[in-house]
Motif scaffolding. Structure first.
Motif, PDB file in Angstrom:
ATOM      1  N   LEU A  40       0.839  -1.220  -0.012  1.00  0.00           N
ATOM      2  CA  LEU A  40      -0.059  -0.050   0.008  1.00  0.00           C
ATOM      3  C   LEU A  40       0.718   1.158   0.046  1.00  0.00           C
ATOM      4  O   LEU A  40       0.454   2.298  -0.754  1.00  0.00           O
ATOM      5  N   ALA A  41       1.996   1.329   0.791  1.00  0.00           N
ATOM      6  CA  ALA A  41       2.935   2.366   0.702  1.00  0.00           C
ATOM      7  C   ALA A  41       3.599   2.612  -0.764  1.00  0.00           C
ATOM      8  O   ALA A  41       3.333   3.602  -1.196  1.00  0.00           O
ATOM      9  N   GLY A  42       3.786   1.596  -1.425  1.00  0.00           N
ATOM     10  CA  GLY A  42       4.375   1.511  -2.911  1.00  0.00           C
ATOM     11  C   GLY A  42       3.251   2.213  -3.784  1.00  0.00           C
ATOM     12  O   GLY A  42       3.432   2.925  -4.600  1.00  0.00           O
ATOM     13  N   ARG A  43       1.879   1.624  -3.463  1.00  0.00           N
ATOM     14  CA  ARG A  43       0.716   1.972  -4.449  1.00  0.00           C
ATOM     15  C   ARG A  43       0.670   3.520  -4.312  1.00  0.00           C
ATOM     16  O   ARG A  43       0.300   4.119  -5.215  1.00  0.00           O
ATOM     17  N   LEU A  44       0.530   4.079  -2.929  1.00  0.00           N
ATOM     18  CA  LEU A  44       0.485   5.326  -2.904  1.00  0.00           C
ATOM     19  C   LEU A  44       1.643   6.352  -3.372  1.00  0.00           C
ATOM     20  O   LEU A  44       1.424   7.312  -3.978  1.00  0.00           O
ATOM     21  N   LEU A  45       2.898   5.683  -3.317  1.00  0.00           N
ATOM     22  CA  LEU A  45       4.190   6.457  -3.833  1.00  0.00           C
ATOM     23  C   LEU A  45       3.919   6.491  -5.257  1.00  0.00           C
ATOM     24  O   LEU A  45       4.035   7.588  -6.229  1.00  0.00           O
ATOM     25  N   LEU A  46       3.626   5.413  -6.018  1.00  0.00           N
ATOM     26  CA  LEU A  46       3.253   5.216  -7.248  1.00  0.00           C
ATOM     27  C   LEU A  46       2.335   6.259  -7.918  1.00  0.00           C
ATOM     28  O   LEU A  46       2.377   6.919  -8.897  1.00  0.00           O
ATOM     29  N   ALA A  47       1.158   6.434  -7.144  1.00  0.00           N
ATOM     30  CA  ALA A  47       0.051   7.372  -7.545  1.00  0.00           C
ATOM     31  C   ALA A  47       0.549   8.642  -7.579  1.00  0.00           C
ATOM     32  O   ALA A  47       0.099   9.530  -8.131  1.00  0.00           O
ATOM     33  N   CYS A  48       1.289   8.863  -6.536  1.00  0.00           N
ATOM     34  CA  CYS A  48       2.022  10.428  -6.496  1.00  0.00           C
ATOM     35  C   CYS A  48       3.138  10.687  -7.285  1.00  0.00           C
ATOM     36  O   CYS A  48       3.703  11.903  -7.465  1.00  0.00           O
ATOM     37  N   ALA A  49       3.495   9.634  -8.083  1.00  0.00           N
ATOM     38  CA  ALA A  49       5.004   9.684  -8.871  1.00  0.00           C
ATOM     39  C   ALA A  49       4.658  10.980  -9.782  1.00  0.00           C
ATOM     40  O   ALA A  49       5.860  11.496 -10.091  1.00  0.00           O
ATOM     41  N   GLY A  50       3.758  11.075 -10.508  1.00  0.00           N
ATOM     42  CA  GLY A  50       3.646  11.928 -11.310  1.00  0.00           C
ATOM     43  C   GLY A  50       3.890  13.548 -11.110  1.00  0.00           C
ATOM     44  O   GLY A  50       4.646  14.321 -11.874  1.00  0.00           O
ATOM     45  N   ASP A  51       3.337  14.008 -10.036  1.00  0.00           N
ATOM     46  CA  ASP A  51       3.188  15.171  -9.453  1.00  0.00           C
ATOM     47  C   ASP A  51       3.956  15.480  -8.091  1.00  0.00           C
ATOM     48  O   ASP A  51       4.025  16.681  -7.599  1.00  0.00           O
ATOM     49  N   GLY A  52       4.065  14.292  -7.509  1.00  0.00           N
ATOM     50  CA  GLY A  52       4.876  14.461  -6.212  1.00  0.00           C
ATOM     51  C   GLY A  52       3.763  14.938  -4.885  1.00  0.00           C
ATOM     52  O   GLY A  52       4.068  15.033  -3.808  1.00  0.00           O
ATOM     53  N   GLN A  53       2.613  14.707  -5.327  1.00  0.00           N
ATOM     54  CA  GLN A  53       1.521  15.308  -4.496  1.00  0.00           C
ATOM     55  C   GLN A  53       0.444  14.299  -3.722  1.00  0.00           C
ATOM     56  O   GLN A  53       0.071  13.447  -4.356  1.00  0.00           O
ATOM     57  N   PHE A  54       0.485  14.110  -2.185  1.00  0.00           N
ATOM     58  CA  PHE A  54      -0.574  13.532  -1.719  1.00  0.00           C
ATOM     59  C   PHE A  54      -1.870  14.255  -2.058  1.00  0.00           C
ATOM     60  O   PHE A  54      -1.912  15.301  -1.976  1.00  0.00           O
ATOM     61  N   ALA A 114       9.960  -0.463   0.577  1.00  0.00           N
ATOM     62  CA  ALA A 114      11.265  -1.053   0.404  1.00  0.00           C
ATOM     63  C   ALA A 114      11.627  -2.100   1.490  1.00  0.00           C
ATOM     64  O   ALA A 114      12.419  -2.993   1.136  1.00  0.00           O
ATOM     65  N   GLY A 115      10.821  -1.948   2.633  1.00  0.00           N
ATOM     66  CA  GLY A 115      11.182  -2.922   3.799  1.00  0.00           C
ATOM     67  C   GLY A 115      12.438  -2.771   4.500  1.00  0.00           C
ATOM     68  O   GLY A 115      12.977  -3.783   4.972  1.00  0.00           O
ATOM     69  N   ILE A 116      12.989  -1.490   4.339  1.00  0.00           N
ATOM     70  CA  ILE A 116      14.101  -1.146   5.149  1.00  0.00           C
ATOM     71  C   ILE A 116      13.820  -0.985   6.614  1.00  0.00           C
ATOM     72  O   ILE A 116      13.171  -0.068   6.952  1.00  0.00           O
ATOM     73  N   PRO A 117      14.374  -1.865   7.402  1.00  0.00           N
ATOM     74  CA  PRO A 117      14.286  -1.771   8.637  1.00  0.00           C
ATOM     75  C   PRO A 117      14.899  -0.818   9.559  1.00  0.00           C
ATOM     76  O   PRO A 117      14.521  -0.412  10.455  1.00  0.00           O
ATOM     77  N   ALA A 118      16.181  -0.506   9.143  1.00  0.00           N
ATOM     78  CA  ALA A 118      16.694   0.535   9.840  1.00  0.00           C
ATOM     79  C   ALA A 118      17.863   1.454   9.138  1.00  0.00           C
ATOM     80  O   ALA A 118      18.225   0.966   7.623  1.00  0.00           O
ATOM     81  N   ARG A 119      18.063   2.478   9.580  1.00  0.00           N
ATOM     82  CA  ARG A 119      19.142   3.471   8.945  1.00  0.00           C
ATOM     83  C   ARG A 119      20.207   3.092   8.816  1.00  0.00           C
ATOM     84  O   ARG A 119      20.862   2.511   9.953  1.00  0.00           O
ATOM     85  N   ASP A 120      21.118   3.188   7.738  1.00  0.00           N
ATOM     86  CA  ASP A 120      22.425   3.099   7.816  1.00  0.00           C
ATOM     87  C   ASP A 120      23.194   4.163   8.047  1.00  0.00           C
ATOM     88  O   ASP A 120      22.732   5.170   8.302  1.00  0.00           O
ATOM     89  N   GLY A 121      24.611   4.252   7.929  1.00  0.00           N
ATOM     90  CA  GLY A 121      25.496   5.283   8.419  1.00  0.00           C
ATOM     91  C   GLY A 121      25.094   6.822   7.586  1.00  0.00           C
ATOM     92  O   GLY A 121      25.626   7.641   7.909  1.00  0.00           O
ATOM     93  N   ASP A 122      24.543   6.572   6.438  1.00  0.00           N
ATOM     94  CA  ASP A 122      24.334   8.132   5.382  1.00  0.00           C
ATOM     95  C   ASP A 122      22.996   8.417   5.603  1.00  0.00           C
ATOM     96  O   ASP A 122      22.673   9.284   5.196  1.00  0.00           O
TER      97      ASP A 122
END
Length: 124
Positions: A40-54, A114-122
């Motif tokens: 669902l997070a991916g679906r929302l981001l894809l829907a917003c990809a054209g103009d970047g707006q929620f 992306a299923g990223i569980p934690a931030r890395d050094g950057d």
């Protein structure tokens, strides 16, 4: 000395607080988005990809797609984030005021997708 703070009262403050709390939980492994949340997070981001707006319509469609399961999956955390996003996008708060909190929400949704569980050094 008391460190009491008032609960966030505006839609932007609530979204900022929730986004920060979820990002921290994601960093610490206290929140591990499941397949439904990532999709669902991916679906929302894809829907917003054209103009970047929620937009309220995009958020409503995403919440509808998740339906009842989303309210229970992962403790309903993503559903709550989407609901707060909806409230911010329908508020009369100027875009300049809400821009940074919306940007943080985008980063959190990208990590969720992306299923990223934690931030890395950057930073991610």
């Amino acid at each position: 000395m008391s460190h009491d703070t008032a609960a966030p009262s505006t839609p932007v403050e609530r979204l900022a607080s929730l986004t920060a709390a979820l990002a921290t939980d994601l960093d610490q492994g206290a929140w591990l988005p499941g397949p439904l949340e990532r999709a669902l997070a991916g679906r929302l981001l894809l829907a917003c990809a054209g103009d970047g707006q929620f937009t309220p319509d995009r958020l409503r469609e995403t919440l509808w797609e998740g339906s009842v399961a989303l309210a229970h999956t992962g403790g309903g955390r993503l559903a709550r984030l989407l609901a707060e996003l909806y409230e911010v996008t329908t508020s009369s708060v100027p875009y300049a005021v809400r821009h940074s909190v919306l940007s943080e929400a985008v980063r959190l949704l990208e990590r969720t997708t992306a299923g990223i569980p934690a931030r890395d050094g950057d930073g991610f």
